[in-house]
Design an enzyme around this catalytic site. Sequence first.
Site, PDB file in Angstrom:
ATOM      1  N   HIS A  87     -54.769  52.347  14.679  1.00 47.83           N
ATOM      2  CA  HIS A  87     -53.684  51.571  15.287  1.00 47.83           C
ATOM      3  C   HIS A  87     -52.361  52.340  15.409  1.00 47.83           C
ATOM      4  O   HIS A  87     -51.284  51.798  15.140  1.00 47.83           O
ATOM      5  CB  HIS A  87     -53.447  50.276  14.496  1.00 47.83           C
ATOM      6  CG  HIS A  87     -54.601  49.317  14.541  1.00 47.83           C
ATOM      7  ND1 HIS A  87     -55.519  49.266  15.562  1.00 47.83           N
ATOM      8  CD2 HIS A  87     -54.982  48.327  13.678  1.00 47.83           C
ATOM      9  CE1 HIS A  87     -56.407  48.308  15.333  1.00 47.83           C
ATOM     10  NE2 HIS A  87     -56.113  47.729  14.196  1.00 47.83           N
TER      11      HIS A  87
ATOM     12  N   HIS B 263     -52.779  42.276  18.757  1.00 45.86           N
ATOM     13  CA  HIS B 263     -53.522  42.050  17.513  1.00 45.86           C
ATOM     14  C   HIS B 263     -53.273  40.674  16.888  1.00 45.86           C
ATOM     15  O   HIS B 263     -53.146  40.558  15.664  1.00 45.86           O
ATOM     16  CB  HIS B 263     -53.173  43.168  16.519  1.00 45.86           C
ATOM     17  CG  HIS B 263     -54.268  43.504  15.558  1.00 45.86           C
ATOM     18  ND1 HIS B 263     -54.679  42.650  14.573  1.00 45.86           N
ATOM     19  CD2 HIS B 263     -55.046  44.591  15.442  1.00 45.86           C
ATOM     20  CE1 HIS B 263     -55.652  43.218  13.882  1.00 45.86           C
ATOM     21  NE2 HIS B 263     -55.895  44.401  14.396  1.00 45.86           N
TER      22      HIS B 263
ATOM     23  N   GLU C   4     -59.427  41.991  20.495  1.00 44.80           N
ATOM     24  CA  GLU C   4     -58.498  43.036  20.938  1.00 44.80           C
ATOM     25  C   GLU C   4     -59.108  43.754  22.140  1.00 44.80           C
ATOM     26  O   GLU C   4     -60.110  44.448  22.014  1.00 44.80           O
ATOM     27  CB  GLU C   4     -58.279  44.036  19.798  1.00 44.80           C
ATOM     28  CG  GLU C   4     -57.791  43.402  18.505  1.00 44.80           C
ATOM     29  CD  GLU C   4     -58.205  44.217  17.289  1.00 44.80           C
ATOM     30  OE1 GLU C   4     -57.813  45.381  17.176  1.00 44.80           O
ATOM     31  OE2 GLU C   4     -58.947  43.678  16.445  1.00 44.80           O
TER      32      GLU C   4
END
Length: 353
Positions: A106, A180, A318
């Site tokens: 991420h 997210h 996602e």
Amino acid sequence: MTVTQKAFGKTPAGETAQLFTLTNANGMQAEITNYGGIVVRLTAPDREGKFADVVLGYETLAEYIKASPYFGALVGRYGNRIAKGKFTLDGVEYTLATNNQENHLHGGKVGFDKALWAAEPVKTGEAVGLKLSYLSKDGEEGYPGNLQCTVHYWLTNDNELKIEYLAETDKPTVVNLTHHSYFNLAGQGCGDILSHELMINADRFTPVDAGLIPTGELQPVAGTPMDFRTPMAIGARVNQDDVQLQRGGGYDHNYVLNKDKPGAMTLAARVCEPTSGRVMEVHTTEPGLQFYCGNFLDGSNVGKGGKVYSHRYGFCLESHHFPDSPNKPDFPSVVLRPGEKYQTKTIYRFSAK
Ligand code: BGC
């Protein structure tokens, strides 16, 4: 339709983050902060028209800064994992920050979810929104190129949260932006999400190794607990004796979305919560969808209204390119070059039945 704004708290650098409240013509609301582009609160009507907040999160900025498993955040420069935090582009090897054992996750230690974005309320005939802009500097978290990003969040009068991503670079780089939110369509903090019925429009998924890095294979879901082509309760098979489920501690996998044409906006998933009747559809231009069912939630995050977020109290869908694409030449490319535009769109649409 309105947008209002108030101070949300101070960032570690001492800047003030804002909290914007978007309200559409039906009374649905989204609260979004320009710290990390985090969706703090999102309401959706049940079959009686009663609104509930359907995303996990905190009441204060300080709590997001202290410990958040990416609740509601904009994730970048690369959503999901890059193996060992390394990739080679045009013959040059780049080393990224590693923050997930030996892997990059991420966007690294200080990803886009921890940036203060410039924010500007926006409006059209059928939606209110927020335009967020952020310049990720050349070398940030190890990535090459100055990357100028613009994200539009729209709350439409069709009860959609629509996200439009745009990015441009001055050097070849890799980009993979996502959102997210952890959803619970019964209402945040109201139990686990195992009875939610999920459909994912994908015939294949990308199986992972023990570090949750794709092996490179595109495996058919048919005959496995990964198969969500017909609606199925999330909990129906989550604890089955299956090597992929064991590696993820449950579902934590990227699905290869069925698409006739790359980049086409298509239905990726539909989720229905039987008690409230709330339904959420995900539509996206992206080729992949990570389905994560909150396996790492363990009750240590206490969220809005003092709710304790225990194991599997939220799920994420996602939309993005496949994990570790920079090291997988056969996966759709995540390379962005100067003069090109990175442009993707994802819609979370709410209704009730
Ligand atoms: C990943 C999980 C991770 C979670 C929170 C998800 O996108 O797939 O493995 O634990 O994000 O960081």
